[in-house]
Design a protein around this motif. Structure first.
Motif, PDB file in Angstrom:
ATOM      1  N   MET A   3      -7.151  10.767  -5.252  1.00  0.00           N
ATOM      2  CA  MET A   3      -6.528   9.953  -4.082  1.00  0.00           C
ATOM      3  C   MET A   3      -5.035  10.176  -4.225  1.00  0.00           C
ATOM      4  N   GLN A   4      -4.045  10.434  -3.145  1.00  0.00           N
ATOM      5  CA  GLN A   4      -2.742   9.971  -3.200  1.00  0.00           C
ATOM      6  C   GLN A   4      -2.232   8.823  -2.511  1.00  0.00           C
ATOM      7  N   ILE A   5      -1.396   8.157  -3.052  1.00  0.00           N
ATOM      8  CA  ILE A   5      -1.083   6.911  -2.138  1.00  0.00           C
ATOM      9  C   ILE A   5       0.784   6.889  -2.278  1.00  0.00           C
ATOM     10  N   ASN A   6       1.103   6.330  -1.138  1.00  0.00           N
ATOM     11  CA  ASN A   6       2.520   6.123  -1.032  1.00  0.00           C
ATOM     12  C   ASN A   6       2.769   4.484  -1.535  1.00  0.00           C
ATOM     13  N   ALA A  53     -12.706 -10.832  -5.937  1.00  0.00           N
ATOM     14  CA  ALA A  53     -12.131 -12.287  -5.538  1.00  0.00           C
ATOM     15  C   ALA A  53     -10.681 -12.354  -5.115  1.00  0.00           C
ATOM     16  N   GLY A  54     -10.036 -11.225  -5.096  1.00  0.00           N
ATOM     17  CA  GLY A  54      -8.512 -10.908  -4.745  1.00  0.00           C
ATOM     18  C   GLY A  54      -7.789 -11.552  -6.132  1.00  0.00           C
ATOM     19  N   ILE A  55      -6.425 -11.674  -5.715  1.00  0.00           N
ATOM     20  CA  ILE A  55      -5.420 -12.277  -6.784  1.00  0.00           C
ATOM     21  C   ILE A  55      -4.879 -13.516  -5.987  1.00  0.00           C
ATOM     22  N   LEU A  56      -4.663 -14.589  -6.729  1.00  0.00           N
ATOM     23  CA  LEU A  56      -3.944 -15.708  -6.006  1.00  0.00           C
ATOM     24  C   LEU A  56      -2.766 -15.340  -5.353  1.00  0.00           C
ATOM     25  N   GLY A  57      -2.704 -15.395  -3.930  1.00  0.00           N
ATOM     26  CA  GLY A  57      -1.598 -15.311  -2.904  1.00  0.00           C
ATOM     27  C   GLY A  57      -1.443 -13.833  -2.625  1.00  0.00           C
ATOM     28  N   PHE A  58      -2.773 -13.110  -2.952  1.00  0.00           N
ATOM     29  CA  PHE A  58      -2.946 -11.741  -2.349  1.00  0.00           C
ATOM     30  C   PHE A  58      -4.430 -11.649  -2.314  1.00  0.00           C
ATOM     31  N   ASP A  87      -8.176  -3.721  -4.206  1.00  0.00           N
ATOM     32  CA  ASP A  87      -8.141  -2.624  -4.763  1.00  0.00           C
ATOM     33  C   ASP A  87      -6.815  -2.310  -5.540  1.00  0.00           C
ATOM     34  N   TRP A  88      -6.727  -2.374  -6.572  1.00  0.00           N
ATOM     35  CA  TRP A  88      -5.524  -2.074  -7.416  1.00  0.00           C
ATOM     36  C   TRP A  88      -5.677  -0.674  -8.414  1.00  0.00           C
ATOM     37  N   VAL A  89      -4.323  -0.451  -8.713  1.00  0.00           N
ATOM     38  CA  VAL A  89      -4.397   0.655 -10.094  1.00  0.00           C
ATOM     39  C   VAL A  89      -3.404  -0.067 -11.070  1.00  0.00           C
ATOM     40  N   LEU A  90      -3.653   0.082 -12.209  1.00  0.00           N
ATOM     41  CA  LEU A  90      -2.680  -0.265 -13.470  1.00  0.00           C
ATOM     42  C   LEU A  90      -1.932   0.963 -13.727  1.00  0.00           C
ATOM     43  N   LEU A  91      -0.648   0.612 -13.701  1.00  0.00           N
ATOM     44  CA  LEU A  91       0.382   1.950 -13.940  1.00  0.00           C
ATOM     45  C   LEU A  91       1.162   1.717 -15.236  1.00  0.00           C
ATOM     46  N   ALA A  92       1.395   2.462 -16.098  1.00  0.00           N
ATOM     47  CA  ALA A  92       2.396   2.166 -16.957  1.00  0.00           C
ATOM     48  C   ALA A  92       3.867   2.210 -16.567  1.00  0.00           C
ATOM     49  N   ASP A  93       4.637   1.526 -17.129  1.00  0.00           N
ATOM     50  CA  ASP A  93       5.993   1.530 -16.929  1.00  0.00           C
ATOM     51  C   ASP A  93       6.773   2.842 -17.625  1.00  0.00           C
ATOM     52  N   GLN A  97      -0.449  -2.059  -8.975  1.00  0.00           N
ATOM     53  CA  GLN A  97      -0.173  -1.383  -7.561  1.00  0.00           C
ATOM     54  C   GLN A  97      -1.318  -1.650  -6.668  1.00  0.00           C
ATOM     55  N   CYS A  98      -1.014  -2.410  -5.634  1.00  0.00           N
ATOM     56  CA  CYS A  98      -1.967  -2.638  -4.664  1.00  0.00           C
ATOM     57  C   CYS A  98      -2.162  -1.187  -3.857  1.00  0.00           C
ATOM     58  N   LEU A  99      -3.513  -0.861  -3.745  1.00  0.00           N
ATOM     59  CA  LEU A  99      -3.702   0.386  -3.092  1.00  0.00           C
ATOM     60  C   LEU A  99      -3.642   0.216  -1.635  1.00  0.00           C
ATOM     61  N   ALA A 100      -3.945  -0.864  -1.050  1.00  0.00           N
ATOM     62  CA  ALA A 100      -4.021  -0.832   0.594  1.00  0.00           C
ATOM     63  C   ALA A 100      -2.601  -1.256   1.101  1.00  0.00           C
ATOM     64  N   ARG A 101      -1.678  -2.100   0.198  1.00  0.00           N
ATOM     65  CA  ARG A 101      -0.390  -2.405   0.670  1.00  0.00           C
ATOM     66  C   ARG A 101       0.699  -1.968  -0.371  1.00  0.00           C
ATOM     67  N   ARG A 102       1.285  -0.843   0.336  1.00  0.00           N
ATOM     68  CA  ARG A 102       2.206   0.088  -0.629  1.00  0.00           C
ATOM     69  C   ARG A 102       3.436  -0.608  -1.033  1.00  0.00           C
TER      70      ARG A 102
END
Length: 145
Positions: free
Chosen positions: A1-4, A23-28, A33-39, A49-54
Motif C-alpha cells: 500500500m502507498q501512503i502520502n 486502544a489508540g495512543i493517548l491524544g490520538f 493503524d500505524w507503521v514504524l519507520l527508521a530515520d 507514522q499514522c496511516l489514517a492521518r498523514r
C-alpha cells in the motif's frame, strides 16, 4: 500500500510493517493503524507514522539507549491485550519530544509492541518515571527535529 505523509512524502508500506493499536495512543485515540519507520539520518530514532492521518508522525526511541537502567513495570491486565506468551520479547519504545531545553522522553507512558502479532499498546508504567525526562548533553544523541 502507498501512503502520502507530510514528513516523508509518498511511501510504500507493506502490510507486514503495519502496527495495530486497538486502544489508540493517548491524544490520538482515533488513530489505530500505524507503521514504524527508521530515520534515514539517525539510527537512534524511529517514527510512528499514522496511516489514517498523514500529518501525524511521532518520534520514538528505545528508552534503554538513553536510560540504561530503565525497567518497565505494568499491571498484567495492561499487557493482556498484546497476547504475548513471553513479555520479555516485547519491544518497548518511548515518545521523544522537543522542549525549550532540547529533547525529552516520555518514560511514564511507553509503547509496548508485540512484533509477532503486529499489535501495540501504550501503557502507563507503575515506576516513578517522568512524562518529560530531559536528555542531558551527555545523553543527547538525537537531533532536534
Amino acid at each position: 500500500m502507498q501512503i502520502n505523509t507530510t514528513r516523508f512524502g509518498r511511501i510504500e508500506v507493506a502490510s507486514a510493517d503495519q502496527l495495530s493499536f486497538p486502544a489508540g495512543i493517548l491524544g490520538f485515540d482515533d488513530c489505530r493503524d500505524w507503521v514504524l519507520l527508521a530515520d534515514a539520518e539517525n539510527d537512534a530514532l524511529g517514527w510512528l507514522q499514522c496511516l489514517a492521518r498523514r500529518e501525524i508522525a511521532l518520534a520514538v526511541v528505545s528508552p534503554r539507549r538513553f536510560v540504561p537502567d530503565y525497567q518497565l513495570r505494568v499491571a498484567r491486565r495492561e499487557m493482556a491485550p498484546l497476547e504475548m506468551a513471553d513479555p520479555r520479547l516485547a519491544q518497548v519504545l518511548v515518545i521523544a519530544s522537543k522542549s525549550e531545553r532540547g529533547m525529552t522522553l516520555n518514560l511514564k507512558a511507553p509503547i509496548v509492541v508485540n512484533i509477532e502479532r503486529q499489535i501495540a499498546r501504550q501503557v502507563v508504567s507503575n515506576n516513578d518515571y517522568p512524562i518529560r525526562h530531559e536528555l542531558t548533553p551527555s545523553r543527547r544523541m538525537l537531533k532536534s527535529a
